[in-house]
Design a protein around this motif. Structure first.
Motif, PDB file in Angstrom:
ATOM      1  N   THR A  17       0.856  -1.193   0.000  1.00  0.00           N
ATOM      2  CA  THR A  17       0.000   0.000   0.000  1.00  0.00           C
ATOM      3  C   THR A  17       0.883   1.230   0.000  1.00  0.00           C
ATOM      4  O   THR A  17       2.014   1.192   0.485  1.00  0.00           O
ATOM      5  N   ASN A  18       0.408   2.320  -0.533  1.00  0.00           N
ATOM      6  CA  ASN A  18       1.111   3.607  -0.473  1.00  0.00           C
ATOM      7  C   ASN A  18       2.543   3.541  -0.999  1.00  0.00           C
ATOM      8  O   ASN A  18       3.474   4.056  -0.380  1.00  0.00           O
ATOM      9  N   ALA A  19       2.729   2.895  -2.154  1.00  0.00           N
ATOM     10  CA  ALA A  19       4.056   2.796  -2.759  1.00  0.00           C
ATOM     11  C   ALA A  19       4.157   3.726  -3.951  1.00  0.00           C
ATOM     12  O   ALA A  19       3.146   4.105  -4.555  1.00  0.00           O
ATOM     13  N   GLY A  20       5.386   4.058  -4.298  1.00  0.00           N
ATOM     14  CA  GLY A  20       5.637   4.765  -5.544  1.00  0.00           C
ATOM     15  C   GLY A  20       5.462   3.783  -6.689  1.00  0.00           C
ATOM     16  O   GLY A  20       4.592   2.917  -6.647  1.00  0.00           O
ATOM     17  N   ALA A  21       6.292   3.869  -7.685  1.00  0.00           N
ATOM     18  CA  ALA A  21       6.232   2.949  -8.817  1.00  0.00           C
ATOM     19  C   ALA A  21       6.718   1.564  -8.382  1.00  0.00           C
ATOM     20  O   ALA A  21       7.712   1.439  -7.676  1.00  0.00           O
ATOM     21  N   VAL A  22       5.987   0.521  -8.799  1.00  0.00           N
ATOM     22  CA  VAL A  22       6.385  -0.860  -8.528  1.00  0.00           C
ATOM     23  C   VAL A  22       6.753  -1.490  -9.861  1.00  0.00           C
ATOM     24  O   VAL A  22       5.960  -1.461 -10.806  1.00  0.00           O
ATOM     25  N   SER A  23       7.958  -2.055  -9.954  1.00  0.00           N
ATOM     26  CA  SER A  23       8.356  -2.751 -11.171  1.00  0.00           C
ATOM     27  C   SER A  23       9.027  -4.066 -10.813  1.00  0.00           C
ATOM     28  O   SER A  23       9.688  -4.181  -9.786  1.00  0.00           O
ATOM     29  N   ALA A  24       8.824  -5.062 -11.685  1.00  0.00           N
ATOM     30  CA  ALA A  24       9.403  -6.383 -11.461  1.00  0.00           C
ATOM     31  C   ALA A  24       9.536  -7.110 -12.793  1.00  0.00           C
ATOM     32  O   ALA A  24       8.826  -6.804 -13.755  1.00  0.00           O
ATOM     33  N   GLY A  25      10.433  -8.090 -12.811  1.00  0.00           N
ATOM     34  CA  GLY A  25      10.602  -8.914 -13.997  1.00  0.00           C
ATOM     35  C   GLY A  25       9.435  -9.852 -14.200  1.00  0.00           C
ATOM     36  O   GLY A  25       9.006 -10.103 -15.325  1.00  0.00           O
ATOM     37  N   SER A  26       8.893 -10.395 -13.118  1.00  0.00           N
ATOM     38  CA  SER A  26       7.700 -11.246 -13.137  1.00  0.00           C
ATOM     39  C   SER A  26       7.034 -11.099 -11.785  1.00  0.00           C
ATOM     40  O   SER A  26       7.632 -10.571 -10.855  1.00  0.00           O
ATOM     41  N   ALA A  27       5.769 -11.579 -11.681  1.00  0.00           N
ATOM     42  CA  ALA A  27       5.080 -11.387 -10.402  1.00  0.00           C
ATOM     43  C   ALA A  27       3.993 -12.426 -10.188  1.00  0.00           C
ATOM     44  O   ALA A  27       3.347 -12.873 -11.137  1.00  0.00           O
ATOM     45  N   THR A  28       3.818 -12.775  -8.923  1.00  0.00           N
ATOM     46  CA  THR A  28       2.663 -13.529  -8.454  1.00  0.00           C
ATOM     47  C   THR A  28       2.031 -12.671  -7.374  1.00  0.00           C
ATOM     48  O   THR A  28       2.641 -12.440  -6.323  1.00  0.00           O
ATOM     49  N   ILE A  29       0.831 -12.176  -7.653  1.00  0.00           N
ATOM     50  CA  ILE A  29       0.181 -11.230  -6.746  1.00  0.00           C
ATOM     51  C   ILE A  29      -1.056 -11.887  -6.145  1.00  0.00           C
ATOM     52  O   ILE A  29      -2.039 -12.121  -6.843  1.00  0.00           O
ATOM     53  N   SER A  30      -0.959 -12.209  -4.835  1.00  0.00           N
ATOM     54  CA  SER A  30      -2.052 -12.873  -4.127  1.00  0.00           C
ATOM     55  C   SER A  30      -2.689 -11.977  -3.075  1.00  0.00           C
ATOM     56  O   SER A  30      -3.558 -12.423  -2.334  1.00  0.00           O
ATOM     57  N   ASP A  31      -2.214 -10.743  -2.949  1.00  0.00           N
ATOM     58  CA  ASP A  31      -2.831  -9.757  -2.067  1.00  0.00           C
ATOM     59  C   ASP A  31      -2.725  -8.403  -2.756  1.00  0.00           C
ATOM     60  O   ASP A  31      -1.997  -8.244  -3.729  1.00  0.00           O
TER      61      ASP A  31
END
Length: 168
Positions: free
Chosen positions: A133-147
């Motif tokens: 929550t309340n983050a600037g830019a989020v970047s990643a090579g790959s992602a698993t987002i469960s929340d």
């Protein structure tokens, strides 16, 4: 050699070991670099009150595990990790500057107050209970987002398994 400190530590200098480092409650008195195969913080990590938001933590070689709350009393500056960043289920990163790591597994909350940009060159795993929550830019090579992920922007350049809400 290793370092194991279970009590309260004021870190004002770099620490180098050939194996692991483990700390209880920590206050960063200066910008600190830790060089070890792995670093674990079992309790709180804060900057000193005078430098609130500017003390940086760099893990030069291995990964880091936060099992306590980071930046709740006094925010850290940038947290830069050579390999893996893990926020355990009992941990959180409440307030800090940018987060940079090779990979990240988040089972605790990140950005309860605010964090800067989150840059993960490899995989980002946001597990159930590990919301951003309340983050600037989020970047990643790959992602698993469960929340949930709340950021000003999100950029995933590879495969993404999206199982929770993303808000920008």
């Amino acid at each position: 050699t290793s370092v194991l400190i279970t009590g309260t530590t004021n870190l004002g200098a770099d620490v180098t070991t050939t194996t692991t480092q483990s700390y209880g409650a920590v206050t960063l008195d200066e910008n600190v670099s830790l060089d070890a195969s792995g670093v674990t913080f079992t309790s709180t990590v804060d900057a000193d009150a005078v430098a609130d938001g500017s003390e940086t933590l760099t893990i030069l070689t291995g990964g880091v595990v936060f099992d306590g709350d980071v930046g709740v009393t006094d925010a850290l500056g940038t947290i830069d990790v050579a390999t893996s960043l893990v926020v355990g289920g009992t941990g959180s990163i409440d307030e800090s500057g940018n987060l940079v790591a090779g990979s990240a597994t988040l089972s605790g909350l990140v950005g309860t107050t605010a964090v800067g940009d989150i840059t993960i060159t490899g995989n980002l795993a946001v597990n159930s209970g590990g919301a951003i929550t309340n983050a600037g830019a989020v970047s990643a090579g790959s992602a698993t987002i469960s929340d949930t992920v709340g950021a000003t922007s999100v950029l995933i350049t590879g495969t993404t398994n999206l199982g929770a809400d993303v808000t920008t």
